[in-house]
Design a protein around this motif. Structure first.
Motif, PDB file in Angstrom:
ATOM      1  N   THR A 122       0.852  -1.192   0.000  1.00 31.71           N
ATOM      2  CA  THR A 122       0.000   0.000   0.000  1.00 31.71           C
ATOM      3  C   THR A 122       0.887   1.241   0.000  1.00 31.71           C
ATOM      4  O   THR A 122       1.800   1.350   0.814  1.00 31.71           O
ATOM      5  CB  THR A 122      -0.911   0.025   1.240  1.00 31.71           C
ATOM      6  OG1 THR A 122      -1.739  -1.136   1.257  1.00 31.71           O
ATOM      7  CG2 THR A 122      -1.779   1.281   1.252  1.00 31.71           C
ATOM      8  N   HIS A 124       1.067   4.926   1.021  1.00 29.60           N
ATOM      9  CA  HIS A 124       0.307   5.639   2.044  1.00 29.60           C
ATOM     10  C   HIS A 124      -0.043   7.068   1.619  1.00 29.60           C
ATOM     11  O   HIS A 124       0.031   7.422   0.445  1.00 29.60           O
ATOM     12  CB  HIS A 124       1.026   5.590   3.387  1.00 29.60           C
ATOM     13  CG  HIS A 124       2.428   6.123   3.380  1.00 29.60           C
ATOM     14  ND1 HIS A 124       2.779   7.318   2.814  1.00 29.60           N
ATOM     15  CD2 HIS A 124       3.574   5.599   3.918  1.00 29.60           C
ATOM     16  CE1 HIS A 124       4.064   7.543   3.005  1.00 29.60           C
ATOM     17  NE2 HIS A 124       4.582   6.508   3.655  1.00 29.60           N
ATOM     18  N   ARG A 125      -0.417   7.884   2.611  1.00 32.13           N
ATOM     19  CA  ARG A 125      -0.977   9.193   2.294  1.00 32.13           C
ATOM     20  C   ARG A 125       0.043  10.231   1.831  1.00 32.13           C
ATOM     21  O   ARG A 125      -0.293  11.402   1.680  1.00 32.13           O
ATOM     22  CB  ARG A 125      -1.805   9.713   3.468  1.00 32.13           C
ATOM     23  CG  ARG A 125      -3.099   8.899   3.649  1.00 32.13           C
ATOM     24  CD  ARG A 125      -3.995   9.505   4.686  1.00 32.13           C
ATOM     25  NE  ARG A 125      -4.444  10.829   4.292  1.00 32.13           N
ATOM     26  CZ  ARG A 125      -4.929  11.728   5.139  1.00 32.13           C
ATOM     27  NH1 ARG A 125      -5.004  11.444   6.429  1.00 32.13           N
ATOM     28  NH2 ARG A 125      -5.336  12.907   4.712  1.00 32.13           N
ATOM     29  N   LEU A 149      -3.579   4.631  -0.335  1.00 30.55           N
ATOM     30  CA  LEU A 149      -4.404   5.171   0.750  1.00 30.55           C
ATOM     31  C   LEU A 149      -4.470   6.672   0.568  1.00 30.55           C
ATOM     32  O   LEU A 149      -3.435   7.339   0.499  1.00 30.55           O
ATOM     33  CB  LEU A 149      -3.785   4.827   2.105  1.00 30.55           C
ATOM     34  CG  LEU A 149      -4.421   5.478   3.334  1.00 30.55           C
ATOM     35  CD1 LEU A 149      -5.865   5.033   3.505  1.00 30.55           C
ATOM     36  CD2 LEU A 149      -3.606   5.148   4.582  1.00 30.55           C
ATOM     37  N   HIS A 200     -10.629   3.030   5.430  1.00 35.32           N
ATOM     38  CA  HIS A 200      -9.572   2.934   6.435  1.00 35.32           C
ATOM     39  C   HIS A 200      -9.828   3.979   7.519  1.00 35.32           C
ATOM     40  O   HIS A 200      -9.998   5.162   7.216  1.00 35.32           O
ATOM     41  CB  HIS A 200      -8.218   3.196   5.744  1.00 35.32           C
ATOM     42  CG  HIS A 200      -7.076   3.429   6.675  1.00 35.32           C
ATOM     43  ND1 HIS A 200      -6.112   2.471   6.919  1.00 35.32           N
ATOM     44  CD2 HIS A 200      -6.700   4.527   7.382  1.00 35.32           C
ATOM     45  CE1 HIS A 200      -5.209   2.966   7.748  1.00 35.32           C
ATOM     46  NE2 HIS A 200      -5.539   4.207   8.047  1.00 35.32           N
TER      47      HIS A 200
END
Length: 237
Positions: A122, A124-125, A149, A200
């Motif tokens: 994944t 991430h942000r 994400l 999430h």
């Protein structure tokens, strides 16, 4: 398709709550409230992996931005291998260039020798500070990254619904989009309506517990089971 639920947790108790709530997996980190999350210890990864739920540790060596030097990349590459060796089924990572695009070279070094067809990865942000999300999605899909994400580039997903919808549509199924960022239970239906693959959230509460002069006085975060179960119910889990 109904999105799956992923909970951000920091300990074994949080993982147990996530499993009882019907979450598909957990993102495991430490210092979530204070820093946005850092890499958990190998011991924590091992203990959470034993709880019967898929564990994806966050690989982030320090707080702050996502432009890393060679030493930081080398440390995080070691952390990835340690996490997988400790029982993680996936990892959560991200790296950017100074011009706020995906750092392809850093990704290649982080994932060197990792079979991305058998390990969930994944991004991430860090996605929420890139200048061109469409190009970033293409870059990540080409690199074999499983999902991103994102909140759609804003602090809270509920304010990024249009961006989330566009991100889901752009890659035509080549990469999953997971919504995360300030999601409240009341927001879940609207966020799920964008077509994202997963929701999430941390569903956390603060436990007041002062450590005194040497241990900090802000207490600590814990997963709130009532909130976790309400999130699951909002998704029909």
């Amino acid at each position: 398709m109904t999105p799956v639920l992923e909970l951000a947790v920091q300990d074994v108790a949080g993982a147990r709550i996530a499993r009882r709530a019907g979450a598909s997996r957990v993102e495991l980190c430490t210092a979530l409230g204070a820093t946005g999350g850092l890499t958990p210890s190998v011991g924590t990864i091992e203990a959470v992996a034993a709880q019967g739920i898929a564990v994806h540790p966050l690989i982030r060596c320090r707080p702050g931005g996502f432009v890393y030097d060679a030493d930081e990349i080398a440390v995080m590459a070691r952390d990835i291998r340690a996490a997988l060796g400790a029982g993680a089924s996936g990892v959560v990572l991200g790296a950017l260039t100074p011009d706020r695009s995906v750092d392809r070279s850093a990704l290649a070094r982080l994932l060197d020798g990792i079979d991305v067809t058998s390990v969930d990865v994944t991004f991430h942000r860090a996605m929420d500070v890139v200048d061109d999300r469409a190009t970033a999605l293409d870059t990540l899909a080409d690199a074999g990254i499983t999902r991103v994400l994102t909140s759609g580039g804003v602090p809270r997903c509920i304010d990024g619904l249009n961006a989330l919808t566009a991100m889901v549509a752009h890659p035509c199924g080549r990469i999953q989009v997971m919504a995360g960022g300030g999601i409240r239970v009341d927001d879940i239906a609207a966020v799920a309506g964008t077509g994202v693959d997963a929701i999430h959230l941390s569903a956390r509460r603060t436990v007041a517990d002062s450590g005194g002069p040497g241990g900090g006085s802000g207490g600590y975060d814990a997963v709130d089971e009532t909130l976790a179960l309400a999130a699951a119910a909002a998704l029909g889990i």
